[in-house]
Design an enzyme around this catalytic site. Structure first.
Site, PDB file in Angstrom:
ATOM      1  N   TYR A 135       1.017  -1.206   0.166  1.00  0.00           N
ATOM      2  CA  TYR A 135      -0.100  -0.108  -0.076  1.00  0.00           C
ATOM      3  C   TYR A 135       0.927   1.257   0.108  1.00  0.00           C
ATOM      4  CZ  TYR A 135      -4.873  -1.445   0.421  1.00  0.00           C
ATOM      5  OH  TYR A 135      -6.079  -1.892  -0.184  1.00  0.00           O
ATOM      6  N   GLU A 143       1.879   6.732  -6.552  1.00  0.00           N
ATOM      7  CA  GLU A 143       0.604   7.547  -7.239  1.00  0.00           C
ATOM      8  C   GLU A 143       0.887   9.208  -6.872  1.00  0.00           C
ATOM      9  OE1 GLU A 143      -3.124   6.030  -5.715  1.00  0.00           O
ATOM     10  OE2 GLU A 143      -2.393   4.000  -5.898  1.00  0.00           O
TER      11      GLU A 143
END
Length: 209
Positions: free
Chosen positions: A145, A152
């Protein structure tokens, strides 16, 4: 009848999604291993990644229709953040990221996470989840994650200047994404940690029993 339909539909959806993300993982891995060229990895995976990720819009409707217990709000945030990446960043500004290793880290983190997640869901619907898959589901996210979300955000920042100078809407979207990403990551990450604690407690009880 409705429950039977939704269960069979979700099994098919999860199996299909698992294989699609596995194809992303294999393609990206092979391209990087064979060529070592970031541009080649981007050029030969970005269309597949874009549409496979867009398919995840179905999961927002799954939660709204109560096919699954997931929160529509949480699901929408997670799906929307990725759609911003595949359509807003990778599709609109490929020249800014197609040679960056950040893209490779992102799709590897995404694809490994999703292969595990969809396989877990499919097995769970079938009524039997292997212990290894259960462990992978509630442990690998601790590393994947942060890698995925960090990649991102870095890609958003990498395209911030060109997006800012392109059109007015991008100024709003990129500014909002830069501000919201840390909060969205914190919310989703803590949610998964909470789910992990619950599953570990149940697992310990089953072992004792």
């Amino acid at each position: 009848m409705v429950k039977t339909f939704s269960t069979q539909y979700l099994k098919l959806y999860n199996v299909l999604s698992c294989f699609l993300w596995l194809s992303v993982l294999i393609r990206a891995g092979l391209l990087w291993h064979i060529s070592g060229d970031q541009r080649a990895v981007f050029n030969h995976t970005n269309v597949l990644v874009r549409w496979v990720q867009t398919l995840a819009l179905a999961e927002v409707f799954h939660s709204i229709l109560r096919f699954v217990k997931s929160s529509p709000f949480t699901t929408a945030i997670q799906v929307l953040s990725r759609l911003i990446l595949v359509w807003g960043v990778c599709y609109l500004f490929p020249q800014s990221i197609n040679t960056s290793p950040i893209y490779l880290f992102m799709i590897l983190a995404w694809s490994i996470t999703e292969v595990i997640r969809y396989a877990f869901y499919a097995c769970n619907l079938a009524g039997s989840v292997p212990k290894l898959l259960l462990w992978l589901r509630y442990n690998t996210f601790l590393v994947l994650y942060p890698i995925g979300a960090g990649s991102e955000l870095l890609l958003v920042l990498k395209t911030f200047r060109v997006a800012w100078n392109t059109f007015f809407l991008s100024k709003i979207v990129w500014t909002a994404a830069t501000v919201i990403y840390p909060f969205g990551f914190y919310m989703l990450y803590t949610h998964m940690i909470s789910q992990r604690r619950k599953v570990l407690k149940l697992t310990k009880k089953d072992v004792k029993a």
